[in-house]
Scaffold this motif. Sequence first.
Motif, PDB file in Angstrom:
ATOM      1  N   GLY A  24      35.221  32.910  44.216  1.00  4.25           N
ATOM      2  CA  GLY A  24      36.401  33.707  43.393  1.00  4.25           C
ATOM      3  C   GLY A  24      37.519  33.890  44.587  1.00  4.25           C
ATOM      4  O   GLY A  24      37.559  33.715  45.611  1.00  4.25           O
ATOM      5  N   ASN A  41      39.918  32.720  37.336  1.00  2.00           N
ATOM      6  CA  ASN A  41      39.355  32.334  36.226  1.00  2.00           C
ATOM      7  C   ASN A  41      39.647  30.686  35.883  1.00  2.00           C
ATOM      8  O   ASN A  41      39.069  30.204  35.431  1.00  2.00           O
ATOM      9  CB  ASN A  41      39.788  33.103  35.195  1.00  2.00           C
ATOM     10  N   ILE A  44      37.608  28.441  37.583  1.00  2.00           N
ATOM     11  CA  ILE A  44      36.486  28.136  37.139  1.00  2.00           C
ATOM     12  C   ILE A  44      36.181  27.357  35.636  1.00  2.00           C
ATOM     13  O   ILE A  44      35.440  26.715  35.386  1.00  2.00           O
ATOM     14  CB  ILE A  44      35.808  29.621  36.721  1.00  2.00           C
ATOM     15  N   GLN A 176      29.168  32.165  34.885  1.00  2.00           N
ATOM     16  CA  GLN A 176      30.611  32.391  35.409  1.00  2.00           C
ATOM     17  C   GLN A 176      31.587  31.723  34.456  1.00  2.00           C
ATOM     18  O   GLN A 176      32.946  32.389  34.274  1.00  2.00           O
ATOM     19  CB  GLN A 176      30.739  31.366  36.611  1.00  2.00           C
ATOM     20  N   ALA A 180      34.479  34.180  32.678  1.00  2.00           N
ATOM     21  CA  ALA A 180      35.815  33.827  32.904  1.00  2.00           C
ATOM     22  C   ALA A 180      36.407  33.771  31.574  1.00  2.00           C
ATOM     23  O   ALA A 180      37.609  34.214  31.468  1.00  2.00           O
ATOM     24  CB  ALA A 180      36.121  32.397  33.597  1.00  2.00           C
ATOM     25  N   LYS A 183      37.430  37.328  30.349  1.00  2.00           N
ATOM     26  CA  LYS A 183      38.446  37.842  31.145  1.00  2.00           C
ATOM     27  C   LYS A 183      39.881  37.585  30.545  1.00  2.00           C
ATOM     28  O   LYS A 183      40.998  38.081  31.014  1.00  2.00           O
ATOM     29  CB  LYS A 183      38.361  37.857  32.695  1.00  2.00           C
TER      30      LYS A 183
END
Length: 184
Positions: A24, A41, A44, A176, A180, A183
């Motif tokens: 990250g 993000n 990802i 992940q 992501a 968020k």
Amino acid sequence: MFNYKKNKNKTQQSISRESVDSSGASSNENLSSSKDVKDANGKILHRKIHFKVSYIGQVQEINTLNSKKRDAEAQLVDRIEEAQIEGKLPISTKDSDEVNIHISRHGIKVLDVNGQDVLQRHPLHTICQLVNYEDGFGRQNLALKIGQVGKTVYQCYVFQCHSEEQAKSICMCVKQIFDAIAKI
């Protein structure tokens, strides 16, 4: 939702798979700005990661309505093992059972070993649970529980990984992506 169970004996087989960057974005002071978080993000969510695993089979119509006695992971593994004992699901795999799993923000896609034919598609919103467990023979398996919100009956797709590290990597990739999206 994503569980890792440690095994006592590590698999000795060496495999090649795509490595997963889970570092990250971060700053020198271990503080990240919102732009750094958005960039991380975005990276990802735009990745497409693939793994070569073996497909064991599917357990259909897992009913979780009256399942308050044990945790969901243990119940799922119990159902898989019951299906194997009953002969509905194989215990081991053959070379011809190899498939490619592609993980992206859209979900999990299972393709034939050549990557030409799509065998299964599991959109991200249908993934209820992903459990990594070691079977009674020391092999690392993944149970992918698929269903819809508000339903109590699920399908479970079972895959066999080449190593514990591969199984953990697959679980981490899916985690992940979910993190992501949460968020955004």
